[in-house]
Enzyme design. Sequence first.
Site, PDB file in Angstrom:
ATOM      1  N   HIS A 105      -4.786  11.846  -0.886  1.00  0.00           N
ATOM      2  CA  HIS A 105      -3.152  12.476  -0.885  1.00  0.00           C
ATOM      3  C   HIS A 105      -3.446  13.174  -1.492  1.00  0.00           C
ATOM      4  O   HIS A 105      -2.265  13.230  -2.413  1.00  0.00           O
ATOM      5  CB  HIS A 105      -3.094  10.984  -1.137  1.00  0.00           C
ATOM      6  CG  HIS A 105      -3.700  10.046  -0.084  1.00  0.00           C
ATOM      7  ND1 HIS A 105      -3.391   7.847  -0.073  1.00  0.00           N
ATOM      8  CD2 HIS A 105      -3.720   9.969   1.373  1.00  0.00           C
ATOM      9  CE1 HIS A 105      -4.197   7.814   0.306  1.00  0.00           C
ATOM     10  NE2 HIS A 105      -3.823   8.429   2.084  1.00  0.00           N
ATOM     11  N   GLY A 136      -9.348  -9.068  -4.143  1.00  0.00           N
ATOM     12  CA  GLY A 136      -9.062  -9.514  -2.858  1.00  0.00           C
ATOM     13  C   GLY A 136      -9.388  -8.944  -1.290  1.00  0.00           C
ATOM     14  O   GLY A 136     -10.455  -8.187  -1.204  1.00  0.00           O
TER      15      GLY A 136
END
Length: 304
Positions: A148, A275
């Site tokens: 990015h 997670g």
Amino acid sequence: MFKQCAKLHFSVISNQVIYVPKHKPPDPNDFYNLKNFLTKHQQLLVLTGAGISTESGIPDYRSEEVGLYARSNHKPIQYQEFIKYPKVRQRYWARNFVGWPRFSNIQPSATHHAVRQLEMAGKVTTVVTQNVDHLHQKAGSKNVIELHGSGYLVKCLSCPYEVDRFTLQDTLMERNPDMKGSFSMIRPDGDVELSKEEVDKFRVPLCPKCEGAMKPDIIFFGDNVPKARVEQIRKQVSNSEAILVLGSSLTVYSSYRIILQAKEENKEVAILNIGPTRADDIADMKVSTKCGDILPELCNSICS
């Protein structure tokens, strides 16, 4: 077993932990499963996300309770808004200017250093990072592809001119000598919250060649990763033997498609992330714990 290894040298900031979401400590099975994966495979491509930089004191966007979305009403800057509206650019650059000294001074975490050790041992051939913080390079990693972009480079939107972010900071200080500002939290791309009054008086950077608008070399939300970079990563995935994901939920497609390509090419994928992730159902291994609690010890066990 999971103590932090003495071979890794890094700076610890006392408030770093507040950006790491709640997690369970690793258990022996996690350690041995990941060790077998790392021992089995050579030429690993490591894909990293914001979860490894939370350990350095940079919040991510999506983590429950501690992520940027959970702690504020902040919405990431949109590419089209930045391009179209001078006021949006003024707000961005004012915030980035105030946050830059702290953002640029943040140091790599134990995970960044462990990735570098694996690279030095010949295990890791390529690091693809979603982060724009340059922390892999600070840790010494050599073959890094910034998926990015980077907050350390700024480009003109109208001509080929580009400038190092540190150099631009000097220019901005000259244009805004009285700009100080105060903030409590840095954001993943280095900007901070400022008052409207502080933003309105800020003088934005202009290209010294053509007076065009300047933009950090970051893929903002709504923009596309350059095709040449996508192709470069595709080649690195094909040349790798397996993929190790560290600290990424793989929510954005630009990272998720790396995993899809790996599985299409029958490569094993291991994910280490606090997670759930978008690729949990197709990964060959998933360990849900803090990267810094297990990877440095793994690294020392394998590289010694």
